[in-house]
Scaffold this motif. Structure first.
Motif, PDB file in Angstrom:
ATOM      1  N   GLN A   4      -8.913  -2.131 -23.397  1.00  0.00           N
ATOM      2  CA  GLN A   4      -8.951  -3.149 -22.534  1.00  0.00           C
ATOM      3  C   GLN A   4     -10.138  -3.850 -22.051  1.00  0.00           C
ATOM      4  OE1 GLN A   4      -6.085  -1.962 -19.036  1.00  0.00           O
ATOM      5  NE2 GLN A   4      -7.991  -2.258 -17.768  1.00  0.00           N
ATOM      6  N   LYS A   5      -9.753  -4.977 -22.053  1.00  0.00           N
ATOM      7  CA  LYS A   5     -11.277  -6.051 -21.744  1.00  0.00           C
ATOM      8  C   LYS A   5     -10.767  -6.682 -20.412  1.00  0.00           C
ATOM      9  CE  LYS A   5     -14.310  -9.457 -23.676  1.00  0.00           C
ATOM     10  NZ  LYS A   5     -14.685 -10.158 -24.949  1.00  0.00           N
ATOM     11  N   ASP A   6     -11.819  -6.895 -19.457  1.00  0.00           N
ATOM     12  CA  ASP A   6     -11.678  -7.553 -18.418  1.00  0.00           C
ATOM     13  C   ASP A   6     -12.898  -8.819 -18.118  1.00  0.00           C
ATOM     14  OD1 ASP A   6      -9.164  -6.254 -17.329  1.00  0.00           O
ATOM     15  OD2 ASP A   6     -10.402  -4.471 -16.826  1.00  0.00           O
ATOM     16  N   ASP A   7     -12.682  -9.836 -17.984  1.00  0.00           N
ATOM     17  CA  ASP A   7     -13.464 -10.967 -17.853  1.00  0.00           C
ATOM     18  C   ASP A   7     -13.390 -11.640 -16.245  1.00  0.00           C
ATOM     19  OD1 ASP A   7     -14.913 -11.140 -20.546  1.00  0.00           O
ATOM     20  OD2 ASP A   7     -12.936 -11.225 -21.003  1.00  0.00           O
ATOM     21  N   PHE A   8     -14.157 -11.226 -15.608  1.00  0.00           N
ATOM     22  CA  PHE A   8     -14.199 -11.934 -14.242  1.00  0.00           C
ATOM     23  C   PHE A   8     -15.315 -12.833 -13.977  1.00  0.00           C
ATOM     24  CE2 PHE A   8     -15.409 -12.097  -9.686  1.00  0.00           C
ATOM     25  CZ  PHE A   8     -14.043 -12.235  -9.051  1.00  0.00           C
ATOM     26  N   ASP A   9     -15.094 -14.080 -13.567  1.00  0.00           N
ATOM     27  CA  ASP A   9     -15.982 -14.942 -13.570  1.00  0.00           C
ATOM     28  C   ASP A   9     -15.633 -15.711 -12.076  1.00  0.00           C
ATOM     29  OD1 ASP A   9     -17.847 -17.208 -13.843  1.00  0.00           O
ATOM     30  OD2 ASP A   9     -16.654 -18.312 -15.371  1.00  0.00           O
TER      31      ASP A   9
ATOM     32  N   ILE B  71     -18.607 -10.784 -14.450  1.00  0.00           N
ATOM     33  CA  ILE B  71     -18.787  -9.300 -15.038  1.00  0.00           C
ATOM     34  C   ILE B  71     -17.638  -9.257 -16.106  1.00  0.00           C
ATOM     35  CG2 ILE B  71     -17.977  -7.281 -14.149  1.00  0.00           C
ATOM     36  CD1 ILE B  71     -18.455  -8.017 -11.582  1.00  0.00           C
ATOM     37  N   GLN B  72     -17.890  -8.654 -17.034  1.00  0.00           N
ATOM     38  CA  GLN B  72     -17.407  -8.330 -18.370  1.00  0.00           C
ATOM     39  C   GLN B  72     -17.365  -6.955 -18.444  1.00  0.00           C
ATOM     40  OE1 GLN B  72     -19.027 -10.368 -21.999  1.00  0.00           O
ATOM     41  NE2 GLN B  72     -17.798 -12.303 -21.449  1.00  0.00           N
ATOM     42  N   GLN B  73     -16.104  -6.427 -18.634  1.00  0.00           N
ATOM     43  CA  GLN B  73     -15.797  -4.719 -18.623  1.00  0.00           C
ATOM     44  C   GLN B  73     -14.938  -4.464 -19.944  1.00  0.00           C
ATOM     45  OE1 GLN B  73     -14.801  -2.735 -15.076  1.00  0.00           O
ATOM     46  NE2 GLN B  73     -14.576  -0.759 -16.305  1.00  0.00           N
ATOM     47  N   GLU B  74     -15.199  -3.483 -20.970  1.00  0.00           N
ATOM     48  CA  GLU B  74     -14.502  -3.433 -22.011  1.00  0.00           C
ATOM     49  C   GLU B  74     -14.402  -1.764 -21.940  1.00  0.00           C
ATOM     50  OE1 GLU B  74     -13.840  -4.241 -26.772  1.00  0.00           O
ATOM     51  OE2 GLU B  74     -15.192  -5.631 -25.448  1.00  0.00           O
TER      52      GLU B  74
ATOM     53  N   TYR C  17     -10.026 -14.660 -13.779  1.00  0.00           N
ATOM     54  CA  TYR C  17     -10.035 -13.398 -14.365  1.00  0.00           C
ATOM     55  C   TYR C  17      -9.107 -13.339 -15.434  1.00  0.00           C
ATOM     56  CZ  TYR C  17      -8.546  -8.482 -14.373  1.00  0.00           C
ATOM     57  OH  TYR C  17      -8.657  -7.111 -14.749  1.00  0.00           O
ATOM     58  N   THR C  18      -9.285 -12.719 -16.328  1.00  0.00           N
ATOM     59  CA  THR C  18      -8.691 -12.439 -17.735  1.00  0.00           C
ATOM     60  C   THR C  18      -8.790 -11.160 -18.034  1.00  0.00           C
ATOM     61  OG1 THR C  18      -9.105 -14.707 -18.349  1.00  0.00           O
ATOM     62  CG2 THR C  18      -8.263 -13.293 -20.065  1.00  0.00           C
ATOM     63  N   ARG C  19      -7.503 -10.513 -18.280  1.00  0.00           N
ATOM     64  CA  ARG C  19      -7.184  -9.220 -19.109  1.00  0.00           C
ATOM     65  C   ARG C  19      -6.917  -9.315 -20.277  1.00  0.00           C
ATOM     66  NH1 ARG C  19      -5.364  -4.182 -15.687  1.00  0.00           N
ATOM     67  NH2 ARG C  19      -7.556  -4.188 -15.028  1.00  0.00           N
ATOM     68  N   THR C  20      -7.355  -8.775 -21.345  1.00  0.00           N
ATOM     69  CA  THR C  20      -6.739  -8.432 -22.536  1.00  0.00           C
ATOM     70  C   THR C  20      -6.618  -7.126 -23.039  1.00  0.00           C
ATOM     71  OG1 THR C  20      -8.020 -10.614 -23.310  1.00  0.00           O
ATOM     72  CG2 THR C  20      -7.113  -9.164 -25.133  1.00  0.00           C
ATOM     73  N   THR C  21      -5.358  -6.546 -23.207  1.00  0.00           N
ATOM     74  CA  THR C  21      -5.212  -5.280 -23.756  1.00  0.00           C
ATOM     75  C   THR C  21      -4.611  -5.403 -25.283  1.00  0.00           C
ATOM     76  OG1 THR C  21      -2.725  -5.531 -23.039  1.00  0.00           O
ATOM     77  CG2 THR C  21      -4.583  -4.385 -21.626  1.00  0.00           C
ATOM     78  N   THR C  22      -5.323  -4.453 -25.912  1.00  0.00           N
ATOM     79  CA  THR C  22      -5.046  -4.382 -27.574  1.00  0.00           C
ATOM     80  C   THR C  22      -4.305  -3.090 -27.731  1.00  0.00           C
ATOM     81  OG1 THR C  22      -7.249  -5.555 -27.960  1.00  0.00           O
ATOM     82  CG2 THR C  22      -6.264  -4.404 -29.787  1.00  0.00           C
TER      83      THR C  22
ATOM     84  N   GLY D 236      -1.543  -9.471 -22.252  1.00  0.00           N
ATOM     85  CA  GLY D 236      -2.622  -9.335 -21.185  1.00  0.00           C
ATOM     86  C   GLY D 236      -2.065 -10.641 -20.178  1.00  0.00           C
ATOM     87  N   PHE D 237      -2.966 -11.185 -19.259  1.00  0.00           N
ATOM     88  CA  PHE D 237      -2.717 -12.248 -18.473  1.00  0.00           C
ATOM     89  C   PHE D 237      -4.107 -12.975 -18.037  1.00  0.00           C
ATOM     90  CE2 PHE D 237      -3.141  -8.620 -15.990  1.00  0.00           C
ATOM     91  CZ  PHE D 237      -3.883  -9.262 -14.639  1.00  0.00           C
ATOM     92  N   HIS D 238      -3.991 -14.166 -17.459  1.00  0.00           N
ATOM     93  CA  HIS D 238      -5.093 -14.909 -16.880  1.00  0.00           C
ATOM     94  C   HIS D 238      -4.564 -15.376 -15.455  1.00  0.00           C
ATOM     95  CE1 HIS D 238      -6.960 -19.004 -16.051  1.00  0.00           C
ATOM     96  NE2 HIS D 238      -8.064 -18.118 -16.363  1.00  0.00           N
ATOM     97  N   ALA D 239      -5.484 -15.290 -14.415  1.00  0.00           N
ATOM     98  CA  ALA D 239      -5.360 -15.726 -13.087  1.00  0.00           C
ATOM     99  C   ALA D 239      -6.504 -16.209 -12.524  1.00  0.00           C
ATOM    100  CB  ALA D 239      -5.103 -14.229 -12.280  1.00  0.00           C
TER     101      ALA D 239
END
Length: 221
Positions: free
Chosen positions: A141-146, A152-155, A106-111, A92-95
């Motif tokens: 896939q998990k997205d965290d938007f702050d 917003i959290q979406q998995e 924003y953080t995206r984590t893909t497993t 994933g990545f962090h932006a």
């Protein structure tokens, strides 16, 4: 990935190799397992980011994720071998940035389930160079938007047989063999990906990662 991180990783691995090699040889503790079948487990971390396949400006920061699984080392003679692995691997990545005047994080984590199919070159009992393709099956896939005013959290979890939901990768690296313990490093990057809508369009952004693991192996004569 910043050049400074690559240089620091290379220096750390080199120093560890030199210290470990000198110590173990001085103590007479390195055994030669190159012509034996080896089954092992490993655990460590990915340091991952994404890159822009069209070469346009895209700024993201790397993030750490879990990497753990099993491996089998199959000798093809003394100096060559085949090493398949199965890993649970987080990328994933962090932006951070600003959208419509609102600061966001924003953080995206893909497993993934990663299946590397590696060929190995074993010039010495303690050094194993590996390279080959890797098939990665997307689990979730998990997205965290702050934002400044909301979060917003979406998995999303995936359970399907559609090959276009997954990706083919290439990776290379080395293993430092210290009898039953293995220190491993890898670098990998996606060769293709998909937009998850079954189109053939290749997305601009793909994974790239460094991996460091510690493993323990059983040797079968």
């Amino acid at each position: 990935m910043k050049k400074k991180n690559i240089i620091l990783l290379g220096i750390a691995v080199s120093l560890y190799m030199i210290i470990s090699q000198n110590y173990c040889f001085a103590q007479g503790r390195i055994a030669d397992y190159r012509d034996m079948i080896q089954l092992g487990v490993k655990v460590g971390t990915n340091y991952s980011n994404v890159y822009d396949t069209k070469g346009e400006e895209f700024k993201a920061d790397p993030k750490f994720g879990l990497a753990t699984g099993v491996f089998v080392a199959i000798p093809i003679g003394k100096y060559l071998g085949f090493q398949p692995e199965i890993l649970i691997s987080q990328k994933g990545f962090h932006a951070t940035g600003k959208f419509l005047g609102i600061l966001y994080d924003y953080t995206r984590t893909t497993t993934y389930v990663d299946v590397p199919l590696l060929f190995s070159l074993k010039p010495t009992p303690f050094l194993n160079l590996v390279a080959g393709p890797q098939y990665s099956y997307l689990l979730k896939q998990k997205d965290d938007f702050d934002g400044s005013f909301f979060t917003i959290q979406q998995e999303e979890e995936f359970n399907n047989d559609d090959l276009r939901m997954n990706t083919l990768c290439f990776l290379g690296g080395l293993d430092i063999d210290l009898n039953n313990f293995v220190i491993g490093t890898r670098m990998g990057w996606d060769l293709f990906d998909n937009n998850k809508d079954n189109t053939t369009t290749t997305p601009r952004y793909k994974n790239v990662w460094f991996q460091a693991t510690v493993g323990y192996r059983l040797v079968n004569n």
